[in-house]
Enzyme design. Structure first.
Site, PDB file in Angstrom:
ATOM      1  N   CYS B  96       0.850  -1.187   0.000  1.00 11.86           N
ATOM      2  CA  CYS B  96       0.000   0.000   0.000  1.00 11.86           C
ATOM      3  C   CYS B  96       0.886   1.238   0.000  1.00 11.86           C
ATOM      4  CB  CYS B  96      -0.875  -0.020   1.254  1.00 11.86           C
ATOM      5  SG  CYS B  96      -2.050   1.320   1.340  1.00 11.86           S
ATOM      6  N   HIS B 138      -9.311  -3.706  -1.805  1.00  9.56           N
ATOM      7  CA  HIS B 138      -8.243  -3.031  -1.056  1.00  9.56           C
ATOM      8  C   HIS B 138      -8.590  -1.543  -0.882  1.00  9.56           C
ATOM      9  CE1 HIS B 138      -3.845  -2.217  -0.127  1.00  9.56           C
ATOM     10  NE2 HIS B 138      -4.304  -1.004  -0.385  1.00  9.56           N
ATOM     11  N   GLU B 139      -8.985  -0.905  -1.979  1.00  9.10           N
ATOM     12  CA  GLU B 139      -9.269   0.540  -1.917  1.00  9.10           C
ATOM     13  C   GLU B 139     -10.518   0.830  -1.094  1.00  9.10           C
ATOM     14  OE1 GLU B 139      -6.871   2.134  -2.630  1.00  9.10           O
ATOM     15  OE2 GLU B 139      -5.831   0.953  -4.147  1.00  9.10           O
ATOM     16  N   HIS B 142     -10.158   1.183   2.608  1.00  3.35           N
ATOM     17  CA  HIS B 142      -9.701   2.486   3.119  1.00  3.35           C
ATOM     18  C   HIS B 142     -10.883   3.371   3.541  1.00  3.35           C
ATOM     19  CE1 HIS B 142      -5.389   2.369   2.410  1.00  3.35           C
ATOM     20  NE2 HIS B 142      -5.548   1.955   1.160  1.00  3.35           N
TER      21      HIS B 142
END
Lengths: 173, 166
Positions: B96, B138-139, B142
């Protein structure tokens, strides 16, 4: 004198070894770095980076009583610490099958000759005493491409040994 | 256009939840253009989430189209994205921009369907697979204050690819 030392500790496993050793070192002002602890054949093993301005002799005197009490053997050596520059492996090589003499030597030699840089290697013996199987997982960089690696490894293993080469496709998000 | 600063852990702001976008205006569009430029300037360049640059709104960009042999939907600008279905599981290595110099294994769904608003404010449905699905998950993590560090699995986990028995 290098500030960073590598501490290797080996012996019979029991709960609390890491806690006791690192507490002594911490109380003496040392700092821990990267570490890898593993049980190999039921034995406790650890390699631990230790940062301290004390000498190896001083650090050894410090941990000796507890190490002896735990029936472990240890070794300190000065190292260069290249931190914060991890390389990312691009290939995983898995080899498994009936345990045969020479698997590790043959596979790793084939990999080295094919320009493969091993960054991580794990191997286990599983199965039963009569029918043991060997499982090895290797990660690293295939500088000459994965096809070259695959051919090289498959050429040195016997029938019944499985080789799988896969890409490690790291996502940076 | 500008490349924005990436927040780096242990900045605790990365652990906070982001809020839904309420209005798609010129200010938001200008910000998204900057976000995309920032993503493309990064080491991976395949995805970015708005909170990574310190703006805590539910916007992510994913574009894996530059990667060879990878199924993709092109450049996806995802406003208020919602994943609707998850299918399959696969272990993969992730890193990341907000956690420099570390990569680790994470299990993600292999195939997802999702809905998000685009820049025109229209609702769009997407189906993503493999690497693209991984990048989206993954994004989107966030947006909920989650990092891939929260989902690490041992490198010994799932040593062999699970076989599908029929």
């Amino acid at each position: 004198m290098s500030e960073w030392k590598m501490l290797t500790l080996v012996g019979k496993d029991k709960p609390g070894i890491v806690a006791k050793i690192t507490t002594i070192l911490y109380d003496a002002g040392a700092q821990m770095g990267e570490a890898s602890m593993m049980r190999l054949g039921g034995n406790f093993t650890i390699m631990l980076m230790v940062k301290s301005d004390q000498t190896i002799e001083q650090l050894s005197d410090l941990i000796k009583p507890v190490v002896e009490q735990l029936s472990l053997t240890f070794h300190f050596q000065e190292i260069e610490a290249d931190l914060f520059h991890h390389e990312i492996p691009d290939t995983c090589v898995t080899v498994y099958g009936a345990d045969r003499p020479g698997i590790v030597a043959k596979v790793t030699t084939a990999l080295a000759d094919a320009g493969f840089n091993i960054m991580d290697l794990d191997s286990d013996m599983a199965g039963t005493e009569e029918d043991s199987i060997y499982i090895m997982q290797i990660e690293g960089n295939a500088t000459q491409g994965q096809d070259v690696i695959e051919q090289a490894v498959k050429a040195v293993v016997n029938d019944g040994i499985h080789v799988e080469i896969s890409s490690i496709d790291t996502l940076i998000g | 256009m500008a490349i924005l600063d990436i927040l780096k852990y242990p900045d605790e702001r990365l652990k906070q939840e982001s809020v839904e976008v309420e209005k798609i205006d010129d200010d938001l569009k200008a910000f998204i253009a900057d976000l995309e430029e920032t993503m493309r300037a990064g080491p991976g360049g395949v995805g970015i989430a708005s909170p990574q640059v310190g703006r805590f709104i539910r916007v992510v960009i994913v574009d894996v189209s530059a990667k060879p042999k990878t199924k993709n939907n092109g450049c996806m600008i995802l406003i208020n994205p919602e994943i609707n279905t998850w299918e399959g599981m696969k272990k993969g290595r992730e890193g990341c921009m907000s956690v420099p110099d570390y990569t680790g294994n994470v299990i993600r769904a292999e195939k997802i369907t999702m809905t998000a608003l685009n820049l025109a404010g229209e609702t769009v449905d997407y189906t993503c697979e493999g690497y693209e699905a991984r990048a989206v998950q993954h994004e989107m993590d966030h947006l909920d204050g989650k990092l891939f560090l929260d989902r690490l699995v041992s490198r010994r986990t799932d040593l062999f690819r699970r076989k599908v028995y029929k």
